[in-house]
Design an enzyme around this catalytic site. Structure first.
Site, PDB file in Angstrom:
ATOM      1  N   PHE A 149       0.630   2.904   5.579  1.00 22.08           N
ATOM      2  CA  PHE A 149      -0.769   2.724   5.171  1.00 22.08           C
ATOM      3  C   PHE A 149      -1.306   1.334   5.497  1.00 22.08           C
ATOM      4  O   PHE A 149      -2.514   1.139   5.600  1.00 22.08           O
ATOM      5  CB  PHE A 149      -0.917   2.983   3.649  1.00 22.08           C
ATOM      6  CG  PHE A 149      -0.482   1.832   2.787  1.00 22.08           C
ATOM      7  CD1 PHE A 149      -1.330   0.760   2.545  1.00 22.08           C
ATOM      8  CD2 PHE A 149       0.797   1.787   2.226  1.00 22.08           C
ATOM      9  CE1 PHE A 149      -0.928  -0.317   1.763  1.00 22.08           C
ATOM     10  CE2 PHE A 149       1.217   0.720   1.453  1.00 22.08           C
ATOM     11  CZ  PHE A 149       0.341  -0.342   1.222  1.00 22.08           C
ATOM     12  N   LYS A 173       1.205  10.926  13.248  1.00 22.93           N
ATOM     13  CA  LYS A 173       1.115  11.341  11.837  1.00 22.93           C
ATOM     14  C   LYS A 173       0.825  10.064  11.048  1.00 22.93           C
ATOM     15  O   LYS A 173       1.732   9.322  10.696  1.00 22.93           O
ATOM     16  CB  LYS A 173       2.443  11.982  11.402  1.00 22.93           C
ATOM     17  CG  LYS A 173       2.372  12.957  10.242  1.00 22.93           C
ATOM     18  CD  LYS A 173       1.811  12.399   8.956  1.00 22.93           C
ATOM     19  CE  LYS A 173       2.756  11.507   8.193  1.00 22.93           C
ATOM     20  NZ  LYS A 173       2.071  10.798   7.063  1.00 22.93           N
ATOM     21  N   GLU A 176      -1.188   9.231   4.899  1.00 22.43           N
ATOM     22  CA  GLU A 176      -2.171  10.097   4.236  1.00 22.43           C
ATOM     23  C   GLU A 176      -3.077   9.293   3.298  1.00 22.43           C
ATOM     24  O   GLU A 176      -4.058   9.809   2.779  1.00 22.43           O
ATOM     25  CB  GLU A 176      -1.470  11.238   3.484  1.00 22.43           C
ATOM     26  CG  GLU A 176      -0.512  10.818   2.378  1.00 22.43           C
ATOM     27  CD  GLU A 176       0.909  10.502   2.870  1.00 22.43           C
ATOM     28  OE1 GLU A 176       1.055   9.824   3.924  1.00 22.43           O
ATOM     29  OE2 GLU A 176       1.857  10.897   2.186  1.00 22.43           O
ATOM     30  N   SER A 226       8.614   2.146   4.953  1.00 17.54           N
ATOM     31  CA  SER A 226       9.586   1.521   4.043  1.00 17.54           C
ATOM     32  C   SER A 226      11.022   1.822   4.497  1.00 17.54           C
ATOM     33  O   SER A 226      11.270   2.796   5.212  1.00 17.54           O
ATOM     34  CB  SER A 226       9.356   2.041   2.626  1.00 17.54           C
ATOM     35  OG  SER A 226       9.512   3.444   2.619  1.00 17.54           O
ATOM     36  N   CYS A 281       4.180  -6.267   6.330  1.00 15.14           N
ATOM     37  CA  CYS A 281       5.639  -6.358   6.482  1.00 15.14           C
ATOM     38  C   CYS A 281       6.038  -7.755   6.904  1.00 15.14           C
ATOM     39  O   CYS A 281       7.195  -8.132   6.812  1.00 15.14           O
ATOM     40  CB  CYS A 281       6.124  -5.348   7.505  1.00 15.14           C
ATOM     41  SG  CYS A 281       5.535  -5.737   9.139  1.00 15.14           S
ATOM     42  N   GLU A 382      11.574  -5.552  -2.044  1.00 13.32           N
ATOM     43  CA  GLU A 382      10.230  -5.737  -1.468  1.00 13.32           C
ATOM     44  C   GLU A 382       9.188  -5.315  -2.500  1.00 13.32           C
ATOM     45  O   GLU A 382       9.219  -4.190  -2.979  1.00 13.32           O
ATOM     46  CB  GLU A 382      10.084  -4.883  -0.199  1.00 13.32           C
ATOM     47  CG  GLU A 382       8.742  -5.052   0.474  1.00 13.32           C
ATOM     48  CD  GLU A 382       8.575  -4.172   1.709  1.00 13.32           C
ATOM     49  OE1 GLU A 382       8.979  -2.995   1.676  1.00 13.32           O
ATOM     50  OE2 GLU A 382       8.020  -4.661   2.711  1.00 13.32           O
TER      51      GLU A 382
HETATM   52  P1  NAD Z   1       6.184   4.739   3.484  1.00 14.96           P
HETATM   53  O1  NAD Z   1       7.587   4.638   3.943  1.00 14.96           O
HETATM   54  O2  NAD Z   1       5.923   5.236   2.105  1.00 14.96           O
HETATM   55  O3  NAD Z   1       5.348   5.718   4.451  1.00 14.96           O
HETATM   56  C1  NAD Z   1       5.388   5.583   5.844  1.00 14.96           C
HETATM   57  C2  NAD Z   1       5.171   6.948   6.472  1.00 14.96           C
HETATM   58  O4  NAD Z   1       6.228   7.816   6.064  1.00 14.96           O
HETATM   59  C3  NAD Z   1       3.861   7.618   6.056  1.00 14.96           C
HETATM   60  O5  NAD Z   1       3.286   8.221   7.179  1.00 14.96           O
HETATM   61  C4  NAD Z   1       4.295   8.639   5.018  1.00 14.96           C
HETATM   62  O6  NAD Z   1       3.495   9.789   5.013  1.00 14.96           O
HETATM   63  C5  NAD Z   1       5.711   8.994   5.443  1.00 14.96           C
HETATM   64  N1  NAD Z   1       6.573   9.333   4.298  1.00 14.96           N
HETATM   65  C6  NAD Z   1       6.481   8.832   3.037  1.00 14.96           C
HETATM   66  N2  NAD Z   1       7.437   9.373   2.250  1.00 14.96           N
HETATM   67  C7  NAD Z   1       8.148  10.213   3.031  1.00 14.96           C
HETATM   68  C8  NAD Z   1       9.281  11.055   2.789  1.00 14.96           C
HETATM   69  N3  NAD Z   1       9.865  11.130   1.592  1.00 14.96           N
HETATM   70  N4  NAD Z   1       9.762  11.778   3.821  1.00 14.96           N
HETATM   71  C9  NAD Z   1       9.198  11.714   5.031  1.00 14.96           C
HETATM   72  N5  NAD Z   1       8.120  10.933   5.320  1.00 14.96           N
HETATM   73  C10 NAD Z   1       7.604  10.189   4.333  1.00 14.96           C
HETATM   74  O7  NAD Z   1       5.509   3.310   3.722  1.00 14.96           O
HETATM   75  P2  NAD Z   1       4.072   2.834   3.272  1.00 14.96           P
HETATM   76  O8  NAD Z   1       4.063   2.635   1.803  1.00 14.96           O
HETATM   77  O9  NAD Z   1       3.021   3.668   3.898  1.00 14.96           O
HETATM   78  O10 NAD Z   1       4.020   1.401   4.009  1.00 14.96           O
HETATM   79  C11 NAD Z   1       4.549   0.236   3.451  1.00 14.96           C
HETATM   80  C12 NAD Z   1       5.942  -0.041   3.978  1.00 14.96           C
HETATM   81  O11 NAD Z   1       5.929  -0.119   5.395  1.00 14.96           O
HETATM   82  C13 NAD Z   1       6.504  -1.367   3.514  1.00 14.96           C
HETATM   83  O12 NAD Z   1       7.848  -1.185   3.161  1.00 14.96           O
HETATM   84  C14 NAD Z   1       6.375  -2.270   4.725  1.00 14.96           C
HETATM   85  O13 NAD Z   1       7.278  -3.344   4.785  1.00 14.96           O
HETATM   86  C15 NAD Z   1       6.623  -1.302   5.809  1.00 14.96           C
HETATM   87  N6  NAD Z   1       6.095  -1.777   7.080  1.00 14.96           N
HETATM   88  C16 NAD Z   1       6.985  -2.243   7.978  1.00 14.96           C
HETATM   89  C17 NAD Z   1       6.539  -2.755   9.180  1.00 14.96           C
HETATM   90  C18 NAD Z   1       7.506  -3.284  10.194  1.00 14.96           C
HETATM   91  O14 NAD Z   1       7.088  -3.543  11.297  1.00 14.96           O
HETATM   92  N7  NAD Z   1       8.767  -3.443   9.876  1.00 14.96           N
HETATM   93  C19 NAD Z   1       5.162  -2.772   9.462  1.00 14.96           C
HETATM   94  C20 NAD Z   1       4.274  -2.267   8.507  1.00 14.96           C
HETATM   95  C21 NAD Z   1       4.762  -1.775   7.318  1.00 14.96           C
END
Ligand code: NAD
Length: 497
Positions: A149, A173, A176, A226, A281, A382
């Site tokens: 997000f 994808k 959401e 994450s 991140c 985090e």
């Molecule tokens: P998230 O892991 O909750 O979601 C990321 C994606 O995974 C979304 O599209 C979501 O729909 C999907 N998803 C969520 N739960 C899922 C599940 N149980 N099974 C399958 N798919 C699932 O992350 P977020 O909260 O949207 O974003 C924040 C996180 O992203 C933080 O941990 C941040 O550090 C990380 N991030 C990392 C970088 C990097 O380059 N390393 C860059 C941006 C964000």
């Protein structure tokens, strides 16, 4: 209420599932739209479309693909205000920050415009007598991106411009929580002349993600999110024989050496810790105070953190916007509660912030902890909010050990005037992206972005040459054109003569 649908084969299409998610304006706390969450069959149908489009798109000369990407670049520039407002309205970050993130995405588009040059292979004449050998890189097929997000435009743009420039077709994808930007980017790609089916957006949750992981026609998965989900994506992509790059969470340290430009370090920390409300991140969530600099550092930081102007992202005077959802606000607040219980000193407390006229917005003020130690959960985990922890250490070596022992290794910085300390730090630190007197060392598009340890699963970073390699497979051809005389069959291992 507005319903955000999928974008497949060049147009918005309604999904088959009744499942919907809620999208909020974090500044007001109001629900602004619903988003359709895809079923497995929605995803599978989009992959069929992308597979068909690949047959034609992959054969287009790279120069023709580049011209479409170039047109797309112009359309992003033309529509940057609208795209920025979409980011602000669903994510909450402040306008200029959102615009900056769009620019960082645009830079990848600019990089992808050079695809004819970037795809040039290697050629060796006469590797054996009258035998030539050359290597080329060819597209993979249908590839997918699953994004978080916190950067609804930039992170998808780390992926798809390069993937499609290389000749692949793409399924995105998006998160959401803020899906509108992805749909608008898809429309702009169509306007730029991208053939239908080359770029598709499927909105959804875990069901759509699992459908991506299990669809045998998707050849590669790029993920950013994450760490637990990154690991899940990595394992399941590999199980289903897909190429994968999965970028995860972070806990980034900024080392403040006693000899540094302290004003520079404090200003750097303010932007890096509280910019985008810490939802980056590459946010610097730990300041490591070396030697006797701690008291002065905390004193200067606390004054600035208290003065931080928190407000809606569209208010030009706001320095920090709200968090993305009510649930996330509760999570971040509970980490601040935990830090107090763990015995860290809460110097600035941003909890419970209410803004007049925006009482239901998801706001928290900047929080600053002092005397955090490595055993506390607020240090290890985090938080992804505007919470900065100061850890005090005696020496440079102690600071480096602290960082190297941490499970995450995304970004890190050091502020110092000592060239030896800076150089040793860059060389020895176990982190993927390093800054020296630079607070947020995000690599430019023509370099590659990626952390180490549990911040990245898989062996390739995003964009730059890592991106080109990830989205192409190598083919090496060895050829001989006989000049009249046919040779007999050979049954021994060929060696070049
Ligand atoms: P998230 O892991 O909750 O979601 C990321 C994606 O995974 C979304 O599209 C979501 O729909 C999907 N998803 C969520 N739960 C899922 C599940 N149980 N099974 C399958 N798919 C699932 O992350 P977020 O909260 O949207 O974003 C924040 C996180 O992203 C933080 O941990 C941040 O550090 C990380 N991030 C990392 C970088 C990097 O380059 N390393 C860059 C941006 C964000």
């Amino acid at each position: 209420m507005k319903l955000i649908e999928h974008f497949v084969n060049g147009k918005i299409i309604p999904g088959s599932s009744d499942k919907k998610g809620k999208v909020f304006n974090p500044a007001t706390g109001e629900q602004v739209s619903e988003v359709r969450l895809a079923s497995r069959s929605d995803l599978d149908s989009a992959v069929e479309v992308a597979k068909k489009a690949f047959e034609i798109w992959s054969l287009k000369p790279a120069l023709q693909r580049a011209r479409i990407i170039f047109k797309f670049k112009e359309l992003i520039e033309k529509n940057s205000d609208e795209l920025t407002k979409l980011i602000v309205s669903e994510h909450g970050k402040v306008y200029e920050d959102a615009r900056g993130s769009l620019t960082r995405g645009l830079e990848v588009v600019e990089f992808a415009c050079g695809i004819p040059h970037l795809l040039k292979g290697e050629f060796s004449e006469n590797v054996g007598t009258n035998v030539d050998s050359w290597s080329i890189r060819q597209p993979l097929g249908v590839v997918a991106g699953i994004t978080p997000f916190n950067f609804p435009a930039m992170v998808p743009m780390w992926m798809f411009p390069i993937a499609i420039a290389c000749g692949n077709t793409f399924i995105l994808k998006p998160s959401e929580k803020d899906p509108s930007c992805a749909i608008r980017l898809a429309e702009l790609l169509s306007e730029a002349g991208l053939p239908d089916g080359v770029f598709n957006v499927i909105n959804g949750d875990k069901e759509a993600v699992d459908a991506i992981l299990e669809n045998k026609d998707i050849k590669a998965v790029s993920f950013v999110g994450s760490t637990p989900i990154a690991k899940y994506i990595y394992e399941n992509s590999a199980k289903n024989e897909k190429r994968v790059q999965a970028l995860g969470g972070a806990k980034n340290h900024l080392v403040v050496m006693p000899d540094c430009d302290l004003d520079g370090a404090v200003n750097g920390l303010m932007g890096a810790a509280y910019g985008s409300a810490g939802e980056r991140c590459m946010a610097q969530s730990v300041a490591v105070a070396v030697g006797d600099i701690g008291d002065e550092l905390v004193s200067r930081l606390s004054k600035k953190a208290e003065a931080l102007k928190v407000g809606p992202g569209m208010d030009k005077t706001s320095e920090m916007g709200p968090l993305v959802t009510k649930e996330h606000l509760e999570k971040v607040t509970s980490y601040v509660d935990l830090g107090v219980k763990e015995g860290a000193k809460l110097v600035v407390d941003g909890r419970g912030l209410k803004l007049q006229g925006y009482e239901n917005g998801f706001y928290i003020g900047g929080c600053l902890f002092d005397h955090v130690n490595k055993d506390m959960r607020i240090y290890k985990e985090e938080i992804f909010g505007p919470v900065l922890s100061v850890v005090r250490v005696k020496t440079f070596e102690e600071a480096a050990k602290l960082i190297n022992d941490h499970e995450y290794g995304n970004g890190v910085s050091i502020y110092t005037r000592d060239g030896d300390a800076g150089r040793t730090f860059a060389s020895k630190i176990q982190v993927g992206m390093v800054g020296i007197n630079v607070p947020i060392p995000v690599p430019m598009a023509f370099h590659s972005f990626g952390g180490w340890k549990r911040s990245l699963f898989g062996d390739s970073g995003m964009h730059g040459m890592e991106g080109i390699k990830f989205y192409t497979k190598l083919k090496t051809v060895t050829s001989r054109w006989p000049s009249g005389v046919r040779s007999n069959a050979e049954f021994v291992m060929p060696t070049m003569k």
